[in-house]
Design an enzyme around this catalytic site. Structure first.
Site, PDB file in Angstrom:
ATOM      1  N   ASP A  74       0.854  -1.191   0.000  1.00  0.00           N
ATOM      2  CA  ASP A  74       0.000   0.000   0.000  1.00  0.00           C
ATOM      3  C   ASP A  74       0.887   1.237   0.000  1.00  0.00           C
ATOM      4  O   ASP A  74       2.109   1.132   0.056  1.00  0.00           O
ATOM      5  CB  ASP A  74      -0.959  -0.024   1.192  1.00  0.00           C
ATOM      6  CG  ASP A  74      -0.225  -0.011   2.510  1.00  0.00           C
ATOM      7  OD1 ASP A  74       1.021  -0.018   2.508  1.00  0.00           O
ATOM      8  OD2 ASP A  74      -0.886   0.023   3.553  1.00  0.00           O
ATOM      9  N   ASP A 107      -7.818  -7.171   0.028  1.00  0.00           N
ATOM     10  CA  ASP A 107      -6.868  -7.391   1.122  1.00  0.00           C
ATOM     11  C   ASP A 107      -7.557  -7.065   2.431  1.00  0.00           C
ATOM     12  O   ASP A 107      -8.392  -6.166   2.493  1.00  0.00           O
ATOM     13  CB  ASP A 107      -5.628  -6.492   0.962  1.00  0.00           C
ATOM     14  CG  ASP A 107      -5.945  -5.032   1.236  1.00  0.00           C
ATOM     15  OD1 ASP A 107      -5.714  -4.585   2.376  1.00  0.00           O
ATOM     16  OD2 ASP A 107      -6.454  -4.344   0.329  1.00  0.00           O
ATOM     17  N   CYS A 115     -12.131 -29.788   5.822  1.00  0.00           N
ATOM     18  CA  CYS A 115     -10.909 -29.127   5.353  1.00  0.00           C
ATOM     19  C   CYS A 115      -9.775 -30.139   5.281  1.00  0.00           C
ATOM     20  O   CYS A 115      -9.610 -30.964   6.182  1.00  0.00           O
ATOM     21  CB  CYS A 115     -10.541 -27.989   6.308  1.00  0.00           C
ATOM     22  SG  CYS A 115      -9.037 -27.103   5.818  1.00  0.00           S
TER      23      CYS A 115
HETATM   24 ZN   LIG Z   1      -7.795 -26.819   7.789  1.00  0.00          ZN
END
Ligand SMILES: [Zn+2]
Length: 335
Positions: free
Chosen positions: A48, A237, A283
């Site tokens: 930035d 971001d 996950c």
């Molecule tokens: Zn994970």
């Protein structure tokens, strides 16, 4: 370890010019061969301009204890730029459009931002207009200082606060300039409601180019990102996934189609002490493949530094899965 970002699949990371200028200073980063070599971050980097932090300090009238004395951090804001004191050692630093570009060249990120003045939602039209016009003049000075580089790409930033006429005027001005990318600023830094945030992006959507990348500064919530991608925003971001990770808030996938969503669990809670399940059954990141909720809970309770790393790794992995689902939805034309 920085190479974990590449392992997670992150395609770009954001480095903060204000913080790097105040410490360790851009000269030592340049001497080390630039921020990629200095930090060993093996992926494209975006910096930035320093403007956001400088103006946050000014708006909050923040003070810091420097050499035992409490001093205002921002000394002066003029047409030329901003002068402020480093909270680390009290030294006087100056951010102008020119120094911001020089700092960002020394730091050496791939994608860099023009120096802009950030405004909050409570600033009246007249002052917001003055600020926006100054940002436009600063953009021309940044372009002049930057010049074309085969190593770095410059983004111009659309401002204009909460006013439709100013946002449109800024979008028209910035998109006409010789910049490599377009960013939109001051959308999320002043506590605006969701509807107002959406309006500020809607107003400029028709001006956004199809042949240049468009970045939205400071946005990181899943529902916001999905909405703003529909406006043509390419990149975002935000500190959110990593900041909440360090507090012990871990993402868990909720919905998988067509775009991944998530909820948060607080791993500090006692219910996880004896829980030997994965952090998230859906996950497949290295944390979920190898560690349990009980172990993460233990690390956080003992304030073991590894806990912050593992939590950050997992949340960024969910974030990547989310962004991958958005890319797939775009290619399937179902977003
Ligand atoms: Zn994970």
């Amino acid at each position: 370890m920085p190479n974990l970002l590449a392992e997670i699949g992150s395609q770009v990371a954001f480095v903060n010019t204000y913080h790097l200028v105040t410490h360790p200073g851009p000269e030592i980063i340049e001497k080390a061969g630039g921020i990629h070599a200095y930090s060993k971050l093996p992926i494209p980097l975006m910096s930035d301009s320093g403007g956001f932090q400088v103006f946050s300090l000014a708006q909050n009238k923040r003070k810091a204890t420097v050499r035992g004395e409490e001093e205002a951090l921002v000394e002066k804001i003029t047409e030329d730029g901003v002068t402020f004191r480093s909270a680390f050692d009290g030294s006087l630093l100056s951010f102008t459009p020119e120094t911001s570009i020089v700092f960002q060249k020394q730091i050496g990120a791939d994608l860099i931002m023009a120096f802009d003045e950030c405004t909050s939602a409570d600033i009246p039209h007249k002052k917001t207009k003055e600020s926006m016009e100054r940002t436009h003049r600063w953009l021309l000075r940044c372009i002049n200082k930057f010049r074309a580089s085969d190593k770095q790409y410059l983004y111009g930033i659309i401002q204009g606060g909460v006013f439709e006429d100013l946002r449109k005027e800024s979008a028209e001005f910035v998109t006409k300039q010789d910049v490599d990318g377009i960013a939109i600023g001051s959308i999320a830094n002043s506590g605006e409601g969701k509807t107002q945030m959406q309006s500020q992006v809607d107003w400029v959507t028709e001006y956004l180019p199809n042949d240049k990348p468009v970045h939205l500064l400071g946005i990181g919530y899943a529902e916001d990102i999905a909405n703003f991608v529909r406006n043509g925003i390419d990149t975002f971001d935000c500190v959110e996934p990593t900041r909440v990770a360090r507090m012990g808030y871990l993402y868990q996938i909720q919905d998988k189609k067509p775009i991944v969503g998530w909820k948060e669990i607080d791993i500090n809670k006692g219910i996880f002490k004896n829980n030997l399940e994965k952090v998230d059954e859906q996950c497949s990141c290295n944390v979920c493949e190898n560690f349990t909720k009980s172990y993460l809970h233990h690390l956080f309770k003992q304030k073991e530094l590894l806990g912050y790393t593992l939590a950050t790794y997992h949340n960024l992995s969910i974030m990547e899965r989310f962004m991958a689902s958005i890319r797939k939805a775009i290619s399937d034309d179902i977003l």
